[in-house]
Design an enzyme around this catalytic site. Sequence first.
Site, mmCIF file in Angstrom:
data_model
loop_
_atom_site.group_PDB
_atom_site.id
_atom_site.type_symbol
_atom_site.label_atom_id
_atom_site.label_comp_id
_atom_site.label_asym_id
_atom_site.label_seq_id
_atom_site.Cartn_x
_atom_site.Cartn_y
_atom_site.Cartn_z
ATOM 1 C CE1 TYR A 155 -2.260 3.620 2.146
ATOM 2 C CE2 TYR A 155 -3.915 2.721 0.852
ATOM 3 C CZ TYR A 155 -3.108 3.522 1.112
ATOM 4 O OH TYR A 155 -4.276 4.601 1.848
ATOM 5 C CE LYS B 154 2.272 5.160 8.438
ATOM 6 N NZ LYS B 154 1.138 5.000 8.544
ATOM 7 C CG ASP C 82 5.993 3.707 0.706
ATOM 8 O OD1 ASP C 82 4.956 3.346 0.456
ATOM 9 O OD2 ASP C 82 6.083 4.154 1.620
HETATM 10 P P1 KE4 Z 1 -0.821 8.563 4.495
HETATM 11 O O1 KE4 Z 1 -1.255 9.429 3.513
HETATM 12 O O2 KE4 Z 1 -1.944 7.408 5.290
HETATM 13 O O3 KE4 Z 1 -0.143 9.398 5.469
HETATM 14 O O4 KE4 Z 1 0.660 7.129 3.896
HETATM 15 C C1 KE4 Z 1 0.456 6.115 3.051
HETATM 16 C C2 KE4 Z 1 0.651 5.522 3.160
HETATM 17 C C3 KE4 Z 1 2.109 4.554 2.229
HETATM 18 N N1 KE4 Z 1 3.274 4.767 1.958
HETATM 19 C C4 KE4 Z 1 2.829 3.253 3.213
HETATM 20 C C5 KE4 Z 1 3.854 2.180 3.335
HETATM 21 C C6 KE4 Z 1 1.824 3.268 4.012
HETATM 22 O O5 KE4 Z 1 1.881 2.090 5.227
HETATM 23 C C7 KE4 Z 1 1.212 4.193 4.338
HETATM 24 C C8 KE4 Z 1 -0.396 4.411 5.265
HETATM 25 N N2 KE4 Z 1 0.265 3.627 5.890
HETATM 26 C C9 KE4 Z 1 -1.123 2.695 6.109
HETATM 27 C C10 KE4 Z 1 -1.543 2.271 7.346
HETATM 28 N N3 KE4 Z 1 -0.869 0.793 7.068
HETATM 29 C C11 KE4 Z 1 -2.783 4.153 7.625
HETATM 30 C C12 KE4 Z 1 -3.592 3.960 8.118
HETATM 31 C C13 KE4 Z 1 -4.804 4.619 7.194
HETATM 32 O O6 KE4 Z 1 -4.768 4.019 6.063
HETATM 33 O O7 KE4 Z 1 -5.692 4.978 7.727
#
Ligand code: KE4
Length: 431
Positions: A146, A269, A241
Site C-alpha cells: 500500500y 509518520k 516506500d
Molecule cells: P498516508 O497518506 O496515510 O499518510 O500514507 C500512505 C502510506 C504510504 N505508504 C505506506 C507504506 C503506508 O503504510 C501508508 C499508510 N499506512 C496506513 C496503515 N498501514 C495508514 C492507515 C490508514 O489508511 O488509515
Amino acid sequence: MNMNQNKSKEIMLRSHACFPGGVNSPVRSFRSVGGTPIVFSHGKGKHLYDVDGNCFVDFCSSWGPLILGYSHPNVVSAIQEQAAKAITFGAPSELEVKLAEKIKQFIPQIDLLRFVNSGTEATMSAVRAARAATGKNKFVKFEGCYHGHADQFLVKAGSGLATLGNPSSAGVPEGTTQDTLTAIYNSEESIREIFAQYGNEIAAVIVEPVAANMGLILPKPNYLNFLRKVTKEHGAVLIFDEVMTGFRLAKGGCAEVFGVEPDLWTFGKIIGGGLPAAAYGGKKEIMSHIAPLGRAYQAGTLSGNPLAMAAGLAMLNEIEKINIFNLLEEKGKLLDKIVQQHLGNLIEKNKLCYTRIGSFFCFFFGTNQLPQNFEDVAKTEMSTFNKVYHAWLENGIYLGPSGYEVGFLSACIEEEDMTKLVEVIIEVVKH
Ligand code: KE4
C-alpha cells in the site's frame, strides 16, 4: 464480559451523520473486524483511554508515528513552544532545514528531499519525479503493498504474473491506472516477466522494503538486491516506500538493514512526530527534475510547516538520544521469547504463525507457514484474527482493527504487556 461502549456508540452515531462510514479513514470503521469503533479521548505513554473510561495498552502507535508512546513530553513541549511562535508561514523557515539536515544525517545517501503532508503525497510525488527523470510512464508496484490512495496506486492485480492495472476503486478512471503494473511480492519471476514485456517503458519500481500492509512480510533473502539489479539494468528508478519502516527499523532505514540503496525514499509518520508531515527524496539527478529546479510540478500549502517540523525534529532527536533501535530490538527479542514459550505448541499444531522485524510484529492464524505474498495472506484465517482482536480489546489491548495491518512495539511497552497479548491468543485459539 462485554466492554462498556455506550459513549463510543453515541459519538459514532453523530460521526455517521458527518463522515462517510462515520470515519476519516476507512480502516478505522471496524468493518474488517466487526463491532463498534472505539472513540478515544486521550493517551499517555503506553496507555490509551476511550470516552467510556476503558484503558488499553497500545500496540498501534497511531499506525506508526508514536514510536515513543503517547504524548512524549519532549515532543509535546516542542509543539507547544513552536505553536506560540508560529504554526505555519507558507514560506521558508530554519526548522524545515534543521529537520531535513537531521534526515540527511541519518541517511546521507539522500541528496535532496521535499516535505509534503502525507505518505500518499510522498509516494505520488516520488513516482512523478521518476517519470520526469526517465521520460517513461509505466511503474511497478506489488500486490498487497500500500502506497496511499492516489489514483495510480489503486489497482487490483489480475491473474497471472504480471498484469496491467485495472482500477480497484470507484472513481478511478482506467486511464490513470493503465501504466501501473502489478508484480507479486517476493517473486523474481513476475518481475522478470514484467521487465521482459515492458522493460524500456518502466520509470520506476516502488516497493515496501518490508511489507507491512498485508500483515508483515519480510523480503526473501537478496530479493531487494534483485530489484536493485533489475532496475539498474533497465534504467528504472528504485523507490523504497519507507513511510512505515523509516526511522523505525534502523537509523539508515532499510538501506542499512538490507544493504540495498534505492534511488528515492519516501517517509511519513515518525518524521512528523504525530503531526501531518511526510517526505520524498534521494539522488539529485532525479530530484532536480522537481519544480522550481525542474519541470515536474509539486507543491503544498503546509509542506514543511514549522509546527510539524518542530514535532518531527523533537522525535528524531529523542529516538537518536535513547538509541531507540537497540531498545526496540531488545523488546522485540523479548516478545520472540514470550511467543516461543507460550505459543510454541499452538504453532506446532498449525494454528498460527508469528513474524517480527524490529518493532513490527504480526500473527497469522490458521497456518504455521509464514505467508510470502498477498495470495498467501488471503488464505489465512482472518475470522480467527477477528475473534482474537475482540478478545484483545476486552482485555485492554489495542491494535489496529484489521488482520492486514501489523502490531507496533513502542518504547513504552513492557514485558507484562507482551505476556498479556500472547495469553489472550491462547485463550481464543487453544480450542
Ligand atoms: P498516508 O497518506 O496515510 O499518510 O500514507 C500512505 C502510506 C504510504 N505508504 C505506506 C507504506 C503506508 O503504510 C501508508 C499508510 N499506512 C496506513 C496503515 N498501514 C495508514 C492507515 C490508514 O489508511 O488509515
